[in-house]
Design an enzyme around this catalytic site. Structure first.
Site, PDB file in Angstrom:
ATOM      1  N   ARG A  87     -56.599   0.820  12.433  1.00 24.92           N
ATOM      2  CA  ARG A  87     -55.215   1.406  12.736  1.00 24.92           C
ATOM      3  C   ARG A  87     -54.521   1.521  13.858  1.00 24.92           C
ATOM      4  O   ARG A  87     -53.431   2.358  13.167  1.00 24.92           O
ATOM      5  CB  ARG A  87     -55.099   2.408  11.174  1.00 24.92           C
ATOM      6  CG  ARG A  87     -55.449   3.701  11.621  1.00 24.92           C
ATOM      7  CD  ARG A  87     -55.400   4.812  10.627  1.00 24.92           C
ATOM      8  NE  ARG A  87     -56.215   5.924  11.572  1.00 24.92           N
ATOM      9  CZ  ARG A  87     -56.029   7.523  10.770  1.00 24.92           C
ATOM     10  NH1 ARG A  87     -55.149   7.883  10.029  1.00 24.92           N
ATOM     11  NH2 ARG A  87     -56.525   8.610  11.465  1.00 24.92           N
ATOM     12  N   HIS A 152     -54.937   3.365   2.446  1.00 22.66           N
ATOM     13  CA  HIS A 152     -54.210   4.581   2.513  1.00 22.66           C
ATOM     14  C   HIS A 152     -52.520   4.682   2.418  1.00 22.66           C
ATOM     15  O   HIS A 152     -52.162   5.238   3.102  1.00 22.66           O
ATOM     16  CB  HIS A 152     -54.548   5.177   3.891  1.00 22.66           C
ATOM     17  CG  HIS A 152     -54.335   7.006   3.707  1.00 22.66           C
ATOM     18  ND1 HIS A 152     -53.720   7.492   3.933  1.00 22.66           N
ATOM     19  CD2 HIS A 152     -55.850   7.602   4.451  1.00 22.66           C
ATOM     20  CE1 HIS A 152     -54.087   8.722   3.439  1.00 22.66           C
ATOM     21  NE2 HIS A 152     -55.467   8.754   4.159  1.00 22.66           N
ATOM     22  N   ASP A 197     -57.366  16.802  -2.421  1.00 24.71           N
ATOM     23  CA  ASP A 197     -57.994  15.500  -1.557  1.00 24.71           C
ATOM     24  C   ASP A 197     -58.971  15.406  -2.208  1.00 24.71           C
ATOM     25  O   ASP A 197     -60.015  16.125  -2.406  1.00 24.71           O
ATOM     26  CB  ASP A 197     -58.142  16.315  -0.264  1.00 24.71           C
ATOM     27  CG  ASP A 197     -58.083  15.432   0.413  1.00 24.71           C
ATOM     28  OD1 ASP A 197     -58.042  15.367   1.515  1.00 24.71           O
ATOM     29  OD2 ASP A 197     -58.139  14.125   0.692  1.00 24.71           O
ATOM     30  N   GLU A 256     -55.322   5.837  -2.505  1.00 15.81           N
ATOM     31  CA  GLU A 256     -55.327   5.506  -1.918  1.00 15.81           C
ATOM     32  C   GLU A 256     -56.714   4.293  -2.249  1.00 15.81           C
ATOM     33  O   GLU A 256     -56.690   4.859  -3.356  1.00 15.81           O
ATOM     34  CB  GLU A 256     -55.811   5.709  -0.289  1.00 15.81           C
ATOM     35  CG  GLU A 256     -55.014   6.848  -0.190  1.00 15.81           C
ATOM     36  CD  GLU A 256     -56.110   8.187   0.982  1.00 15.81           C
ATOM     37  OE1 GLU A 256     -56.748   7.932   1.354  1.00 15.81           O
ATOM     38  OE2 GLU A 256     -55.520   9.014   0.489  1.00 15.81           O
TER      39      GLU A 256
HETATM   40  O1  TA6 Z   1     -57.441  10.354   2.691  1.00 11.09           O
HETATM   41  C1  TA6 Z   1     -56.814  11.678   2.148  1.00 11.09           C
HETATM   42  C2  TA6 Z   1     -57.641  12.630   3.786  1.00 11.09           C
HETATM   43  O2  TA6 Z   1     -58.780  11.457   4.555  1.00 11.09           O
HETATM   44  C3  TA6 Z   1     -57.210  13.716   3.958  1.00 11.09           C
HETATM   45  O3  TA6 Z   1     -58.419  14.563   4.240  1.00 11.09           O
HETATM   46  C4  TA6 Z   1     -56.950  14.136   5.655  1.00 11.09           C
HETATM   47  O4  TA6 Z   1     -57.188  14.199   6.097  1.00 11.09           O
HETATM   48  C5  TA6 Z   1     -55.607  12.559   5.408  1.00 11.09           C
HETATM   49  O5  TA6 Z   1     -56.316  11.250   5.228  1.00 11.09           O
HETATM   50  C6  TA6 Z   1     -55.109  12.104   6.430  1.00 11.09           C
HETATM   51  O6  TA6 Z   1     -56.112  11.842   8.056  1.00 11.09           O
HETATM   52  P1  TA6 Z   1     -55.200  11.682   9.128  1.00 11.09           P
HETATM   53  O7  TA6 Z   1     -56.263  11.095   9.697  1.00 11.09           O
HETATM   54  O8  TA6 Z   1     -54.718  10.080   8.862  1.00 11.09           O
HETATM   55  O9  TA6 Z   1     -54.876  12.336   9.417  1.00 11.09           O
END
Ligand code: TA6
Length: 284
Positions: A87, A152, A197, A256
Site C-alpha cells: 500500500r 481493507h 476490531d 475487509e
Molecule cells: O483491519 C483492522 C486493523 O488491523 C486495526 O487493528 C487497525 O490497526 C487498522 O487495521 C488500521 O491499520 P493502519 O495501519 O492502516 O492504521
C-alpha cells in the site's frame, strides 16, 4: 446523451499520480500510490468509500480510507511497516479496457524487495454499475510462499450508531479488542457501540452493511477469501490516529476481505492466488 467513458491520468493530492475514471454509471479515483482506490460514487448517491479529510498523500505513507491493499502480511511485523508494503509503493498502471460500458484498469506491483521471496502481483479495478477488484499474486520463487492479503475497504456510513453488518453469524473470530480472544458470532448482525476490531475466520460468505441513516445497503461479495475483518476505531483510538479526524469514526466502517491469520495462504512455486471483491449499494 450517453456519457462517454473517460480515463485520465493526472496529479492528485500531494502531487501523487491519480487516475480519474468516469463511466455512464459512476465516477472513480485511483492513486498509483498503493494502486489505491480512493473514490467510487454513483450520481445522486453518497460516496461508497470513506476517505479521511486528514489522510496523508505522501510517498511511503498509507492513504487513510478507500481500499488499501494489504500484502504480504496483515497487522504488525517486527521492525517492518504495519500491513505490509503493497500500500505504500507506487504500482505501474499497465492498461485499461472497456466491456459493455464498464472499464477495467490493470496495475502491477513494481518488483519484490531484494530480501523477499520473488513474486508478481497484479491488481484489476473494474468500474461500472458496481466496483469490482481482483488481486492476483504469483509465487515466482522455487519454494513455497506464505502470505496474507486483504482489501481493507473503508465504507462511508451516515452514523456508525445506525449501522449493522450481516452475514457473519456462526463464524469464529479473533477479538483484537479482547487480546485476540477466540469467539463465535451468535448474533444475526453486528452493531457498534465501542471500538470493534474482529478477524472472522473460515468464512467465505458475502456480507451486507445496512445503513439506516443513509437508507442504503452495501453488499460485499467475495471470492478467494476466507477471512473478513470488521473494524471501527471508535472514540479513543480515533484520537490517537494523526491521519484521521477525531469524529470521523462516526462516518465509516471497515469490512475487509482477505486471507489473514490462520487463513494465511501458502503458494507453491508458480501458483497464483486470486482475491476478488465486488461492491454495490442499493436503497433500503
Ligand atoms: O483491519 C483492522 C486493523 O488491523 C486495526 O487493528 C487497525 O490497526 C487498522 O487495521 C488500521 O491499520 P493502519 O495501519 O492502516 O492504521
Amino acid at each position: 446523451m450517453e456519457k462517454s467513458n473517460r480515463v485520465s491520468l493526472g496529479q492528485g493530492k500531494g502531487g501523487l499520480p491519480k487516475i480519474d475514471l468516469h463511466t455512464e454509471w459512476s465516477d472513480a479515483e485511483i492513486y498509483l500510490h498503493g494502486a489505491h482506490v480512493t473514490k467510487f460514487q454513483r450520481p445522486g448517491e453518497p460516496p461508497l468509500l470513506f476517505l479521511s479529510d486528514e489522510s496523508l498523500f505522501e510517498s511511503g505513507k498509507p492513504i487513510r480510507g478507500g481500499i488499501p491493499i494489504i500484502f504480504p502480511w496483515f497487522g504488525p511485523r517486527e521492525g517492518k511497516a504495519m500491513h505490509g508494503f503493497a500500500r505504500t509503493r507506487e504500482w505501474k498502471f499497465l492498461s485499461h479496457e472497456e466491456d459493455n460500458g464498464a472499464v477495467t484498469l490493470r496495475f502491477a506491483f513494481p518488483e519484490a524487495p531484494d530480501d523477499f521471496p520473488k513474486f508478481t502481483a497484479e491488481y484489476f479495478v473494474t468500474v461500472g454499475q458496481t466496483l469490482a477488484l481482483e488481486l492476483k499474486i504469483t509465487n515466482q520463487a522455487n519454494e513455497n510462499f506464505v502470505l496474507e492479503n486483504c482489501l481493507h475497504t473503508y465504507f462511508t456510513v451516515g452514523d456508525i450508531s445506525a449501522v449493522s453488518v450481516a452475514g457473519l453469524k456462526g463464524a469464529e473470530y479473533l477479538d483484537k479488542v479482547d487480546n485476540f480472544a477466540r469467539q463465535k458470532e451468535t448474533n444475526d448482525v453486528i452493531k457498534f457501540s465501542g471500538e470493534t476490531d474482529r478477524v472472522y475466520l473460515a468464512t467465505e460468505s458475502a456480507t451486507e452493511i445496512r445503513d439506516e441513516q443513509l437508507r442504503r445497503v452495501i453488499s460485499i461479495a467475495k471470492e478467494g477469501s476466507r477471512s473478513t475483518v470488521v473494524w471501527n476505531p471508535w472514540i479513543a483510538k480515533a484520537k490517537t490516529m494523526a491521519d484521521f479526524g477525531d469524529d470521523e469514526y462516526r462516518r465509516m466502517v471497515c469490512v475487509e476481505s482477505g486471507n489473514v491469520a490462520e487463513n494465511k495462504l501458502t503458494l507453491a512455486p508458480g501458483e497464483t492466488s486470486s482475491l476478488k471483491v465486488r461492491l454495490r449499494a442499493r436503497p433500503l
